[in-house]
Write a protein that holds these residues in place. Sequence first.
Motif, PDB file in Angstrom:
ATOM      1  N   LYS A 135       0.829  -1.206   0.000  1.00 37.40           N
ATOM      2  CA  LYS A 135       0.000   0.000   0.000  1.00 37.40           C
ATOM      3  C   LYS A 135       0.864   1.257   0.000  1.00 37.40           C
ATOM      4  N   GLU A 136       2.011   1.186   0.651  1.00 34.71           N
ATOM      5  CA  GLU A 136       2.931   2.327   0.650  1.00 34.71           C
ATOM      6  C   GLU A 136       3.529   2.553  -0.731  1.00 34.71           C
ATOM      7  N   ILE A 137       3.822   1.470  -1.437  1.00 31.40           N
ATOM      8  CA  ILE A 137       4.399   1.589  -2.780  1.00 31.40           C
ATOM      9  C   ILE A 137       3.354   2.090  -3.777  1.00 31.40           C
ATOM     10  N   SER A 138       2.158   1.475  -3.769  1.00 27.75           N
ATOM     11  CA  SER A 138       1.101   1.874  -4.710  1.00 27.75           C
ATOM     12  C   SER A 138      -0.262   1.526  -4.127  1.00 27.75           C
ATOM     13  N   PRO A 139      -0.961   2.503  -3.559  1.00 29.06           N
ATOM     14  CA  PRO A 139      -2.299   2.222  -3.018  1.00 29.06           C
ATOM     15  C   PRO A 139      -3.274   1.693  -4.071  1.00 29.06           C
ATOM     16  N   PHE A 140      -3.129   2.174  -5.324  1.00 35.80           N
ATOM     17  CA  PHE A 140      -4.059   1.735  -6.373  1.00 35.80           C
ATOM     18  C   PHE A 140      -3.816   0.282  -6.748  1.00 35.80           C
ATOM     19  N   LEU A 141      -2.566  -0.081  -7.040  1.00 33.87           N
ATOM     20  CA  LEU A 141      -2.266  -1.452  -7.451  1.00 33.87           C
ATOM     21  C   LEU A 141      -2.532  -2.451  -6.327  1.00 33.87           C
ATOM     22  N   SER A 142      -2.338  -2.029  -5.088  1.00 39.21           N
ATOM     23  CA  SER A 142      -2.593  -2.938  -3.972  1.00 39.21           C
ATOM     24  C   SER A 142      -4.081  -3.120  -3.700  1.00 39.21           C
ATOM     25  N   SER A 143      -4.927  -2.287  -4.322  1.00 38.07           N
ATOM     26  CA  SER A 143      -6.374  -2.421  -4.139  1.00 38.07           C
ATOM     27  C   SER A 143      -7.012  -3.336  -5.176  1.00 38.07           C
ATOM     28  N   ILE A 144      -6.195  -3.940  -6.034  1.00 38.21           N
ATOM     29  CA  ILE A 144      -6.692  -4.824  -7.093  1.00 38.21           C
ATOM     30  C   ILE A 144      -6.324  -6.261  -6.748  1.00 38.21           C
ATOM     31  N   LEU A 145      -7.318  -7.131  -6.736  1.00 39.92           N
ATOM     32  CA  LEU A 145      -7.109  -8.555  -6.484  1.00 39.92           C
ATOM     33  C   LEU A 145      -7.250  -9.310  -7.805  1.00 39.92           C
ATOM     34  N   ILE A 146      -6.234 -10.088  -8.149  1.00 39.74           N
ATOM     35  CA  ILE A 146      -6.231 -10.852  -9.400  1.00 39.74           C
ATOM     36  C   ILE A 146      -6.145 -12.334  -9.052  1.00 39.74           C
ATOM     37  N   THR A 147      -6.997 -13.129  -9.648  1.00 38.36           N
ATOM     38  CA  THR A 147      -7.040 -14.563  -9.338  1.00 38.36           C
ATOM     39  C   THR A 147      -6.962 -15.374 -10.622  1.00 38.36           C
ATOM     40  N   ASP A 148      -6.239 -16.475 -10.536  1.00 37.53           N
ATOM     41  CA  ASP A 148      -6.130 -17.372 -11.686  1.00 37.53           C
ATOM     42  C   ASP A 148      -5.943 -18.793 -11.167  1.00 37.53           C
ATOM     43  N   THR A 149      -6.398 -19.751 -11.943  1.00 38.64           N
ATOM     44  CA  THR A 149      -6.201 -21.154 -11.592  1.00 38.64           C
ATOM     45  C   THR A 149      -4.979 -21.682 -12.319  1.00 38.64           C
ATOM     46  N   THR A 226      -3.200 -12.760  -6.446  1.00 40.53           N
ATOM     47  CA  THR A 226      -2.154 -11.767  -6.245  1.00 40.53           C
ATOM     48  C   THR A 226      -2.798 -10.378  -6.275  1.00 40.53           C
ATOM     49  N   ASN A 227      -2.026  -9.369  -5.871  1.00 41.85           N
ATOM     50  CA  ASN A 227      -2.468  -8.000  -6.141  1.00 41.85           C
ATOM     51  C   ASN A 227      -1.836  -7.546  -7.456  1.00 41.85           C
ATOM     52  N   ALA A 228      -2.089  -6.311  -7.855  1.00 41.96           N
ATOM     53  CA  ALA A 228      -1.591  -5.851  -9.154  1.00 41.96           C
ATOM     54  C   ALA A 228      -0.102  -5.547  -9.137  1.00 41.96           C
ATOM     55  N   LEU A 229       0.545  -5.644  -7.972  1.00 38.92           N
ATOM     56  CA  LEU A 229       2.009  -5.588  -7.921  1.00 38.92           C
ATOM     57  C   LEU A 229       2.630  -6.942  -8.222  1.00 38.92           C
ATOM     58  N   GLY A 230       1.801  -7.981  -8.235  1.00 36.63           N
ATOM     59  CA  GLY A 230       2.286  -9.338  -8.473  1.00 36.63           C
ATOM     60  C   GLY A 230       2.578 -10.109  -7.207  1.00 36.63           C
ATOM     61  N   LEU A 231       2.294  -9.530  -6.043  1.00 39.07           N
ATOM     62  CA  LEU A 231       2.558 -10.216  -4.779  1.00 39.07           C
ATOM     63  C   LEU A 231       1.495 -11.269  -4.516  1.00 39.07           C
ATOM     64  N   VAL A 232       1.915 -12.472  -4.177  1.00 35.11           N
ATOM     65  CA  VAL A 232       0.966 -13.535  -3.877  1.00 35.11           C
ATOM     66  C   VAL A 232       0.233 -13.207  -2.583  1.00 35.11           C
ATOM     67  N   ARG A 233      -1.094 -13.248  -2.655  1.00 38.02           N
ATOM     68  CA  ARG A 233      -1.923 -12.988  -1.478  1.00 38.02           C
ATOM     69  C   ARG A 233      -2.545 -14.266  -0.932  1.00 38.02           C
ATOM     70  N   ASN A 234      -2.771 -15.239  -1.791  1.00 36.05           N
ATOM     71  CA  ASN A 234      -3.449 -16.446  -1.333  1.00 36.05           C
ATOM     72  C   ASN A 234      -3.141 -17.597  -2.279  1.00 36.05           C
ATOM     73  N   VAL A 235      -2.962 -18.782  -1.704  1.00 38.95           N
ATOM     74  CA  VAL A 235      -2.824 -20.027  -2.469  1.00 38.95           C
ATOM     75  C   VAL A 235      -3.774 -21.035  -1.851  1.00 38.95           C
ATOM     76  N   ASN A 236      -4.671 -21.547  -2.664  1.00 29.37           N
ATOM     77  CA  ASN A 236      -5.659 -22.489  -2.162  1.00 29.37           C
ATOM     78  C   ASN A 236      -5.609 -23.744  -3.017  1.00 29.37           C
ATOM     79  N   PHE A 237      -5.372 -24.865  -2.370  1.00 30.58           N
ATOM     80  CA  PHE A 237      -5.335 -26.144  -3.076  1.00 30.58           C
ATOM     81  C   PHE A 237      -6.745 -26.707  -3.107  1.00 30.58           C
ATOM     82  N   TYR A 238      -7.388 -26.521  -4.248  1.00 30.22           N
ATOM     83  CA  TYR A 238      -8.800 -26.874  -4.387  1.00 30.22           C
ATOM     84  C   TYR A 238      -8.902 -28.347  -4.758  1.00 30.22           C
ATOM     85  N   ASP A 239      -8.995 -29.218  -3.731  1.00 28.82           N
ATOM     86  CA  ASP A 239      -9.016 -30.661  -3.946  1.00 28.82           C
ATOM     87  C   ASP A 239     -10.439 -31.127  -4.209  1.00 28.82           C
TER      88      ASP A 239
END
Length: 476
Positions: A135-149, A226-239
């Motif tokens: 959030k300190e680096i980029s409040p806008f990019l950190s407010s975006i959640l991106i998800t992919d399988t 991840t957020n829009a900075l590319g930082l991983v926020r969550n990993v879920n193993f969907y079994d």
Amino acid sequence: MPVSAKQLNFCDVSNDFDKFYNQNQNDLLSLLDKFISISDFIPFSFYRKYYSNFGSKRDFSLESMLNAFIVKNILSIPSVDLLITILSISSELRQFCGFLKVPHKSQFSRFKSIFLDNLNDLFNVLVDFTEDISKEISPFLSSILITDTTGVEAYVTENNLKFYQSQLRKSKSHAKFFSKTNPNSVFDVEKYAQGQMPKFASSNPDAKLTYLNGHFGYFLKCIVSTNALGLVRNVNFYDSDNNLDQDLRPQDVKDSFDSKSLIPSLETFFQLHPNFKFKYFLGDSGFDADDNYAYLHKKNIMPIINLNPRNSKDLPQPGFNEIGIPLCPRDPSLPMNYDGITREKGRSDRIKYLCPKVQKLTIKGRCQYILSCEDPCTPSKCGRIKQITIHHNYRFNTAMPRDSLKWKKLYRLRTICERSISQLKNFIQIKTSKVRNTVSLKSDILFACISQLISFILIFKAGKSENPLAIKSLIA
């Protein structure tokens, strides 16, 4: 003519490698030693579990084992065997990790198989810590959640290309026999071969048959946010259970997995991090499902999801009468017939309506449909079926129009998550990894996420936050 090239021997190669490796390693290790103390992030529960397993007379500290795995990932060392070799010849690396002697390969393997849950706790601590930095680096990019399988390809026999080729040869042989007995029928060789493949690997039942990355394979499926900075926020193993239907196309199977996996993954994520707030959600068309839009609307997150053409078939749409019952697309005077409630795991209940000109019968214990329409609006043998969810208009009634410039710019950021997943797989060298055990494979993925966040903290503290994921610059 004299030979200008100098013949190299093993000593020359060894000395050059030692000079190159130590020069780059010392820079990286000095930065890690100066800015990172892994003990600041280790939960107390992790210490308690580790010491209860190995006692006070342990050979290696918890910090030393974690440091070894983190350095392995940052340097993209492909295997534990090579890590042990480098530790054996590098006193600086042993000193940084805190090893008086090099651990055995089995000790690294046991660590991954025993402490999976604790590694997940460590990862979540780092997620909380890095959220304020992002959030300190980029409040806008950190407010975006991106998800992919994605899927991590398991080291099993069934993933060898020769295995599928053997099934294909059997299918071709069966096609010849089938064409003789059924000359007027069409036989799909590839679909039959895919249907004959086992639903999971024989050596690892968790490696299930899945269509990912453009081909069939045996993967450990997971969903990454991840957020829009590319930082991983969550990993879920969907079994989830493998319900791969031979009548479905591979793309349809993937869409079904994507649409069902989002809500359980995000619900777990927000339970672990209840104070996290996001303004936008970015996802590919695989997440284009009514339930996902309703869930995001409830969380006050604006969905930026592309429409899936397979969810919007080019068929005439039925209207509705004054009491909300859908009407026949060809003849609006005919209301469709109520056929109960469709209940499916991972999805909302839906009201099912059948074509008014279809008769549903039970013949010899099997349900069959008899269509008597002279001008059907669909090629389906059971006629047109309309299933209605409570919030089915969320897909089209989006807060931001899909043809707007802002929507298109936001949607382009979705590829950041794909690049982040690629970076994680590069950490663990998944193409050359020979890990068979599911728990160890999950631990490798979590270690990759932990290493990314540690590297991000290191880059930020070193004053290079303009490129927060330029991890290669640490060892360049």
